[in-house]
Design a protein around this motif. Structure first.
Motif, short mmCIF file in Angstrom:
data_model
loop_
_atom_site.label_atom_id
_atom_site.label_comp_id
_atom_site.label_asym_id
_atom_site.label_seq_id
_atom_site.Cartn_x
_atom_site.Cartn_y
_atom_site.Cartn_z
N MET A 208 0.70 -1.42 0.00
CA MET A 208 -0.07 -0.03 -0.05
C MET A 208 0.92 1.18 -0.05
O MET A 208 1.86 1.53 0.81
N THR A 209 0.75 2.05 -0.91
CA THR A 209 1.79 3.29 -1.00
C THR A 209 1.35 4.32 -0.12
O THR A 209 2.39 5.05 0.32
N ASN A 210 0.51 4.11 0.74
CA ASN A 210 -0.18 5.53 1.76
C ASN A 210 0.09 4.71 3.06
O ASN A 210 -0.35 5.39 3.82
N PRO B 255 1.22 3.85 6.52
CA PRO B 255 2.01 4.65 7.32
C PRO B 255 3.39 4.07 7.68
O PRO B 255 3.66 2.91 7.45
N LYS B 256 4.65 5.03 7.81
CA LYS B 256 5.78 4.52 8.24
C LYS B 256 6.01 3.72 9.61
O LYS B 256 5.05 4.25 9.95
N ARG C 36 8.60 11.98 7.44
CA ARG C 36 7.44 12.32 6.61
C ARG C 36 8.01 13.36 5.48
O ARG C 36 7.32 14.05 4.65
#
Length: 276
Positions: A1-3, A5-6, A232
């Motif tokens: 999933m590209t979005n 969370p880190k 971020r």
């Protein structure tokens, strides 16, 4: 999933009462949209700054077993971020995490001392152990006392921004990126600052108006914001500016007369961090 969370593996102590270490690191990183996996080096009833002798729950086998479990699960850590370590063996635990996730961004807050002295309870062997750990990191965040301890300089540490900048530059021989915190004596004592340095790059300084109150846990909040902002996409200098500004905001949100041992009123300040 590209979005997605880190994800940060945070290796610190967990105090129950008193805002410090994992009790502030987890909410700060979560507010910044970063998933935090907490690996407590010890569970304490309170932090160790003036609240009496805390009850302590420690299991030396837990940390290595947890790392192996995460590795078997295929968990990906974008960052490994360590702080207070009770002994040299726990420095080896962080090094084990670095080896298991070699591509992670490695951040070490080398918690050794403050106010010109080594923290009570830490043996002299912690300084070389922390130096070794810092040499494997991508970014280290010592305060002025810890910078002096790592470099073998006389304590209490630095007395000016210029001295701090020189020590930060020397510390880039240990780690590629360095941020030295708690630099006083700026602007006639009206400001407190941080100085940053990068191996092969130019240094920088960030200052904020000095708040005449000293709270436990603010260094943990600073480093957590720094880590979250870098993940971020902020460059280190911008991340340092954001971290310093947020710590100042936390102090402003804490009423005059509040017990400084209990830390800043982070709960009041977190909405500001989300807005930023």
């Amino acid at each position: 999933m590209t979005n997605a969370p880190k994800t940060v593996l945070a290796i610190h102590d967990l105090p129950g009462f008193g805002r410090a270490a994992l009790s502030v690191i987890v909410p700060v990183l979560s507010t910044l949209g970063v998933q935090t996996v907490a690996l407590p080096t010890a569970v304490l009833s309170t932090h160790t700054g003036g609240l009496g002798t805390p009850a302590k729950l420690a299991n030396p086998g837990y940390g290595p077993a947890a790392l192996e479990h995460y590795h078997r699960l295929g968990v990906k850590f974008d960052c490994i971020y360590s702080g207070y370590l009770a002994d040299a063996a726990q420095a080896k635990l962080v090094e084990q995490a670095f080896e298991l996730w070699p591509r992670a961004f490695k951040v070490v807050d080398p918690v050794l001392g403050d106010g010109g002295r080594l923290y009570s309870g830490l043996g002299a062997d912690m300084v070389p152990a922390m130096y070794s750990l810092c040499s494997k990191a991508d970014l280290i965040v010592p305060n002025v006392t810890e910078a002096a301890l790592l470099l073998g300089d006389p304590l209490p540490g630095v007395g000016s921004a210029e001295q701090a900048a020189a020590q930060a530059a020397r510390l880039t021989r240990v780690a590629p990126q360095v941020v030295v915190t708690g630099v006083t004596g700026i602007g006639g004592g009206r400001y407190i600052g941080c100085v940053g340095a990068a191996r092969g790059g130019e240094g920088y300084a960030v200052k904020t108006p000095l708040q005449p109150r000293m709270f436990h846990g603010t260094g943990d909040i600073f480093a957590a914001v720094l880590v979250g902002r870098i993940l971020r996409g902020n460059v280190p200098q911008a991340a340092v500016q954001a971290a310093a500004a947020f710590v100042a905001e936390c102090i402003r949100q804490t009423p005059e007369g509040a017990d400084e041992r209990l830390g800043v009123w982070l709960e009041n300040a977190l909405p500001k961090l989300r807005q930023e």
